[in-house]
Design a protein around this motif. Structure first.
Motif, PDB file in Angstrom:
ATOM      1  N   GLU A 129      46.905  29.942  67.845  1.00 57.22           N
ATOM      2  CA  GLU A 129      47.387  28.738  68.214  1.00 57.22           C
ATOM      3  C   GLU A 129      46.480  27.457  68.553  1.00 57.22           C
ATOM      4  OE1 GLU A 129      50.888  27.762  68.540  1.00 57.22           O
ATOM      5  OE2 GLU A 129      50.675  29.243  67.153  1.00 57.22           O
ATOM      6  N   GLY A 130      45.083  27.729  68.595  1.00 62.07           N
ATOM      7  CA  GLY A 130      43.795  27.017  68.815  1.00 62.07           C
ATOM      8  C   GLY A 130      43.093  27.287  69.683  1.00 62.07           C
ATOM      9  N   GLN A 131      43.103  28.739  70.275  1.00 61.42           N
ATOM     10  CA  GLN A 131      42.889  29.642  71.423  1.00 61.42           C
ATOM     11  C   GLN A 131      41.851  30.837  70.782  1.00 61.42           C
ATOM     12  OE1 GLN A 131      42.179  28.118  74.361  1.00 61.42           O
ATOM     13  NE2 GLN A 131      43.925  27.030  74.931  1.00 61.42           N
ATOM     14  N   LEU A 132      40.488  31.156  71.055  1.00 57.76           N
ATOM     15  CA  LEU A 132      39.834  31.543  70.594  1.00 57.76           C
ATOM     16  C   LEU A 132      39.841  33.405  71.715  1.00 57.76           C
ATOM     17  CD1 LEU A 132      37.955  33.478  68.584  1.00 57.76           C
ATOM     18  CD2 LEU A 132      36.377  32.594  69.801  1.00 57.76           C
ATOM     19  N   ILE A 133      40.810  34.026  71.347  1.00 57.12           N
ATOM     20  CA  ILE A 133      40.693  35.658  72.114  1.00 57.12           C
ATOM     21  C   ILE A 133      39.829  36.231  71.761  1.00 57.12           C
ATOM     22  CG2 ILE A 133      42.462  36.668  72.514  1.00 57.12           C
ATOM     23  CD1 ILE A 133      44.062  35.357  72.401  1.00 57.12           C
ATOM     24  N   LYS A 134      38.755  36.326  72.435  1.00 54.63           N
ATOM     25  CA  LYS A 134      37.807  37.328  71.856  1.00 54.63           C
ATOM     26  C   LYS A 134      37.994  38.863  72.120  1.00 54.63           C
ATOM     27  CE  LYS A 134      33.829  33.982  73.057  1.00 54.63           C
ATOM     28  NZ  LYS A 134      33.955  33.873  74.152  1.00 54.63           N
ATOM     29  N   ALA A 135      37.017  39.858  71.528  1.00 53.91           N
ATOM     30  CA  ALA A 135      36.982  41.147  71.149  1.00 53.91           C
ATOM     31  C   ALA A 135      37.150  41.860  72.666  1.00 53.91           C
ATOM     32  CB  ALA A 135      36.451  41.897  70.010  1.00 53.91           C
ATOM     33  N   GLY A 136      37.649  42.735  72.540  1.00 49.56           N
ATOM     34  CA  GLY A 136      37.504  43.355  74.104  1.00 49.56           C
ATOM     35  C   GLY A 136      38.834  42.406  75.074  1.00 49.56           C
ATOM     36  N   GLU A 137      39.190  40.771  75.267  1.00 46.47           N
ATOM     37  CA  GLU A 137      40.016  41.112  75.757  1.00 46.47           C
ATOM     38  C   GLU A 137      41.703  40.960  75.848  1.00 46.47           C
ATOM     39  OE1 GLU A 137      37.586  36.582  77.175  1.00 46.47           O
ATOM     40  OE2 GLU A 137      39.225  36.567  74.846  1.00 46.47           O
ATOM     41  N   THR A 138      42.225  41.478  76.906  1.00 49.33           N
ATOM     42  CA  THR A 138      43.292  41.118  76.883  1.00 49.33           C
ATOM     43  C   THR A 138      44.777  40.391  76.624  1.00 49.33           C
ATOM     44  OG1 THR A 138      43.922  43.260  78.514  1.00 49.33           O
ATOM     45  CG2 THR A 138      45.757  42.410  78.020  1.00 49.33           C
ATOM     46  N   PHE A 142      44.901  43.361  66.995  1.00 47.23           N
ATOM     47  CA  PHE A 142      45.118  43.396  68.406  1.00 47.23           C
ATOM     48  C   PHE A 142      46.154  44.488  68.891  1.00 47.23           C
ATOM     49  CE2 PHE A 142      45.855  39.139  67.818  1.00 47.23           C
ATOM     50  CZ  PHE A 142      44.583  38.394  69.764  1.00 47.23           C
ATOM     51  N   SER A 143      45.467  45.651  69.596  1.00 45.41           N
ATOM     52  CA  SER A 143      45.779  47.193  69.913  1.00 45.41           C
ATOM     53  C   SER A 143      46.664  47.460  70.709  1.00 45.41           C
ATOM     54  CB  SER A 143      44.305  47.686  69.975  1.00 45.41           C
ATOM     55  OG  SER A 143      44.905  49.385  70.677  1.00 45.41           O
ATOM     56  N   SER A 144      47.371  48.172  70.507  1.00 42.79           N
ATOM     57  CA  SER A 144      48.600  48.296  71.748  1.00 42.79           C
ATOM     58  C   SER A 144      47.574  50.229  72.290  1.00 42.79           C
ATOM     59  CB  SER A 144      49.607  49.421  70.919  1.00 42.79           C
ATOM     60  OG  SER A 144      50.331  48.261  69.783  1.00 42.79           O
ATOM     61  N   ARG A 145      46.735  50.556  72.065  1.00 39.48           N
ATOM     62  CA  ARG A 145      46.494  51.630  72.902  1.00 39.48           C
ATOM     63  C   ARG A 145      45.905  51.088  74.080  1.00 39.48           C
ATOM     64  NH1 ARG A 145      41.043  52.662  68.829  1.00 39.48           N
ATOM     65  NH2 ARG A 145      40.400  53.748  71.118  1.00 39.48           N
ATOM     66  N   TYR A 146      46.232  51.925  75.092  1.00 38.48           N
ATOM     67  CA  TYR A 146      46.701  51.608  76.588  1.00 38.48           C
ATOM     68  C   TYR A 146      45.284  51.384  76.799  1.00 38.48           C
ATOM     69  CZ  TYR A 146      51.191  53.289  75.988  1.00 38.48           C
ATOM     70  OH  TYR A 146      52.669  53.514  75.812  1.00 38.48           O
ATOM     71  N   GLU A 147      44.046  52.787  76.419  1.00 36.47           N
ATOM     72  CA  GLU A 147      43.132  52.404  77.524  1.00 36.47           C
ATOM     73  C   GLU A 147      42.195  51.678  77.106  1.00 36.47           C
ATOM     74  OE1 GLU A 147      44.314  54.179  74.719  1.00 36.47           O
ATOM     75  OE2 GLU A 147      42.578  54.833  72.849  1.00 36.47           O
ATOM     76  N   LEU A 148      42.608  50.172  76.136  1.00 32.75           N
ATOM     77  CA  LEU A 148      42.190  49.158  75.712  1.00 32.75           C
ATOM     78  C   LEU A 148      41.759  48.293  76.111  1.00 32.75           C
ATOM     79  CD1 LEU A 148      41.188  49.025  71.647  1.00 32.75           C
ATOM     80  CD2 LEU A 148      39.900  50.401  73.367  1.00 32.75           C
ATOM     81  N   MET A 149      43.196  48.089  77.049  1.00 30.69           N
ATOM     82  CA  MET A 149      43.990  47.012  77.998  1.00 30.69           C
ATOM     83  C   MET A 149      43.631  47.324  79.148  1.00 30.69           C
ATOM     84  SD  MET A 149      48.192  47.314  76.230  1.00 30.69           S
ATOM     85  CE  MET A 149      48.164  47.929  74.714  1.00 30.69           C
ATOM     86  N   HIS A 150      44.161  45.480  79.789  1.00 30.21           N
ATOM     87  CA  HIS A 150      44.294  45.168  81.308  1.00 30.21           C
ATOM     88  C   HIS A 150      45.511  45.353  81.612  1.00 30.21           C
ATOM     89  CE1 HIS A 150      39.208  45.005  81.535  1.00 30.21           C
ATOM     90  NE2 HIS A 150      40.062  44.674  80.682  1.00 30.21           N
ATOM     91  N   MET A 200      43.073  54.735  90.213  1.00 29.13           N
ATOM     92  CA  MET A 200      42.317  54.968  88.234  1.00 29.13           C
ATOM     93  C   MET A 200      42.373  53.388  88.537  1.00 29.13           C
ATOM     94  SD  MET A 200      44.212  57.865  86.288  1.00 29.13           S
ATOM     95  CE  MET A 200      45.113  57.739  86.473  1.00 29.13           C
ATOM     96  N   THR A 201      41.133  53.006  87.984  1.00 27.80           N
ATOM     97  CA  THR A 201      40.624  51.932  87.544  1.00 27.80           C
ATOM     98  C   THR A 201      40.627  51.624  85.587  1.00 27.80           C
ATOM     99  OG1 THR A 201      38.770  51.868  87.416  1.00 27.80           O
ATOM    100  CG2 THR A 201      39.161  51.134  89.161  1.00 27.80           C
ATOM    101  N   GLU A 202      40.360  53.087  84.937  1.00 27.72           N
ATOM    102  CA  GLU A 202      41.015  52.302  83.975  1.00 27.72           C
ATOM    103  C   GLU A 202      42.064  53.281  83.302  1.00 27.72           C
ATOM    104  OE1 GLU A 202      37.258  53.218  81.413  1.00 27.72           O
ATOM    105  OE2 GLU A 202      37.130  51.821  82.991  1.00 27.72           O
ATOM    106  N   ILE A 203      42.644  52.756  82.528  1.00 27.71           N
ATOM    107  CA  ILE A 203      44.273  53.201  81.601  1.00 27.71           C
ATOM    108  C   ILE A 203      44.022  54.630  81.127  1.00 27.71           C
ATOM    109  CG2 ILE A 203      45.965  52.451  80.824  1.00 27.71           C
ATOM    110  CD1 ILE A 203      45.200  49.727  81.656  1.00 27.71           C
ATOM    111  N   PRO A 204      44.929  55.728  81.380  1.00 30.68           N
ATOM    112  CA  PRO A 204      44.543  56.736  80.039  1.00 30.68           C
ATOM    113  C   PRO A 204      44.689  55.990  79.529  1.00 30.68           C
ATOM    114  CG  PRO A 204      45.577  57.081  82.462  1.00 30.68           C
ATOM    115  CD  PRO A 204      45.383  56.025  82.078  1.00 30.68           C
ATOM    116  N   PRO A 205      44.328  56.671  78.135  1.00 28.73           N
ATOM    117  CA  PRO A 205      44.793  57.241  76.821  1.00 28.73           C
ATOM    118  C   PRO A 205      46.342  57.527  76.491  1.00 28.73           C
ATOM    119  CG  PRO A 205      42.855  58.109  76.257  1.00 28.73           C
ATOM    120  CD  PRO A 205      43.472  58.011  77.918  1.00 28.73           C
ATOM    121  N   ALA A 206      46.797  57.158  75.833  1.00 32.10           N
ATOM    122  CA  ALA A 206      48.641  57.488  75.312  1.00 32.10           C
ATOM    123  C   ALA A 206      48.498  59.312  75.071  1.00 32.10           C
ATOM    124  CB  ALA A 206      48.845  56.844  74.185  1.00 32.10           C
TER     125      ALA A 206
END
Ligand code: SF4
Lengths: 77, 414
Positions: B306-315, B70-78, B89-95
């Motif tokens: 905990e039994g839930q699959l969190i997919k790549a790219g999801e926040t 799980f990444s902490s990079r702002y630009e990857l998050m919602h 702005m809709t995209e979050i800029p990198p740190a």
């Protein structure tokens, strides 16, 4: 399992340590932090019985999973 | 412990993150959040339309925060909450440069390694004397100005501000100017433009400070860091992060914490009777109030939590306040009880980003609360509790102001 009579052996992985200091705070008799990098220093790999509970707790609290409890041979006491 | 993982979690319209705290007890999470805490991980709708996840369980929170997938990079998050500062702005800029909170290993590690040695338990305990001194100075000033003062302005904000000035090596002459900018920066009532201006001013101020320390090092953290491989720009960024992280959080803990103690006279009485309970009280306040919340992360690959699959790219958004009220971890979690063992709370986060300054925050609070209540034995709210303004939509929860009063000491002839 959490019996203080049970011997306890610890190891720390300084590569994983993030220096948050939970170990030195929780079990100051067992862990310290070095002054340069603030990384964990294991003072007593086999803590005395009175410090075992705190050492186990420190392992559980470490945010980086840097403290390992090494299983020891059961003793017949 | 088993949770229903068979039901399709996307079947219902996913909820948005409940934020409304002011309808109930000011120290409790929003009622809507508590209702969502029946499952440790569930779907969440983000303001930008993204459908991601919400983690409320204590074990789930720790699992997410300590997993490098799980990444902490702002630009990857919602972002789970609307961000007025982003404007159109809709995209979050990198740190920005030096903001290591928005980086992953190994970039994050580089900064973290340089800083951890400056924030060890031992070093922070050595600072306790300075904290005592600053606290006493603030309390002196408060005594002169009152009774009836705003505790936030007189005490909660200046104590951590003075400590940060001390750590960063801000000279006495510059402290007022510095604190003024900083106060604007964190003032929720100020509009975005004025705060942006204050941000620039603070940034500029720290930049000047870095240059000054490089020219003439003194005995402080910034001067120490000028010998590292950090560039001036990086150092300025680091200074800004330390300031933001070290100030608003502790200030709000002191303000809201005082409110919580005044609202629970039996607990305050217990603390007064036994100052040895101070450390435990601080841990319980950290758990109970969880002012820094929530923490988002972005999945770099598919991860099961905990039994839930969190997919790549999801926040996935970790709700610290929900995790700290998880009944599986803390029995009777809504009770503020300074006798409980609150250790293990995630108020400082968890994993590689767990708060760097937590030991300083602990020292500040452990010193400041008892000193406050010792100096003003009759301290009480000067307004009805429901009239205390709350920081409803701030990044860090707390009180906007806390009017307090006390019985002035009889003149003792000195
Ligand atoms: S608690 Fe873990 S991360 Fe923190 S200093 Fe100790 S070993 Fe390092």
């Amino acid at each position: 399992m959490n019996d203080v009579r049970e011997p306890l052996r610890l190891s720390v992985d300084r590569e994983r340590c993030v220096g948050a200091g939970m170990c030195a705070l929780t079990a100051p008799e067992v862990f310290d932090q070095d002054d340069e990098e603030g990384l964990t220093v294991l003072l007593h790999p086999e803590p005395a019985p009175e410090h075992r509970a705190a050492a186990r707790m420190a392992a559980g609290l470490c945010p980086a999973g840097a403290i390992a409890l090494i299983p020891t041979e059961p003793t017949d006491s | 412990m088993s949770y229903d993982t068979t039901a399709d979690p996307t079947a219902d319209e996913p909820p948005i993150l409940p934020a409304d705290r002011h309808t109930g007890c000011p120290f409790d999470p929003p009622a809507g959040l508590t209702a969502l805490s029946d499952r440790p991980v569930r779907r969440l709708r983000y303001p930008d339309g993204h459908v991601g996840w919400l983690a409320t369980g204590h074990a789930a929170a720790r699992a997410v925060l300590s997993d490098p997938r799980f990444s902490s990079r702002y630009e990857l998050m919602h972002m789970p909450v609307p961000m007025p500062a982003l404007g159109e702005m809709t995209e979050i800029p990198p740190a920005p440069v030096g903001d290591f909170l928005g980086l992953d290993a190994p970039e994050h590690t580089r900064f973290r390694r340089l800083l951890t040695g400056k924030f060890t338990v031992r070093r922070m305990r050595q600072l306790a004397e300075r904290v005592e001194q600053f606290t006493a100075e603030c309390l002196d000033a408060m005594e002169q100005d009152g009774p009836v003062v705003d505790l936030v302005e007189a005490f909660a904000r200046p104590v951590p501000a003075l400590m940060i000035c001390e750590l960063l090596g801000v000279s006495y002459a510059d402290r007022d100017r510095f604190q003024e900018h900083v106060a604007t920066l964190f003032d929720q009532a100020t509009d975005v433009a004025a705060r942006a201006e204050a941000y620039t001013a603070v940034h500029h101020f720290i930049g000047e400070l870095v240059a000054a320390k490089r020219a003439e090092p003194t005995d402080d953290l910034l001067s120490d860091l000028t010998t590292s491989d950090l560039t001036d720009e990086e150092l300025t960024g680091v200074g800004g992060v330390l300031l933001a992280a070290g100030l608003d959080t502790t200030a709000n803990m002191l303000g809201l914490g005082t409110f919580a103690l005044l609202s629970n006279p039996d607990q305050l009485e217990a603390l007064r009777a036994d100052p040895g309970l101070a450390e435990q009280t601080v841990e319980e306040l950290l758990r109970y109030l969880s002012v820094a919340d929530p923490i988002p992360r972005a999945a770099l690959e598919d991860v099961e939590v905990e039994g839930q699959l969190i997919k790549a790219g999801e926040t996935v958004t970790v709700s610290v306040q929900a995790a700290n009220r998880d009944p599986h971890k803390f029995p009777d979690p809504d009770r503020f009880d300074i006798h409980r063992k609150a250790t293990g709370h995630v108020a400082f986060g968890h994993g590689a980003h767990q708060c760097l300054g937590q030991q300083l925050a602990r020292v500040e609070m452990t010193v400041a609360f008892p000193a406050l209540f010792a100096r003003f034995p009759g301290l009480r709210l000067a307004v009805p509790p429901e009239k205390v303004p709350l920081r409803e939509h701030a990044n860090i929860y707390g009180v906007v102001s806390l009017p307090v009063t006390w019985d002035p000491a009889p003149w003792n002839g000195e």
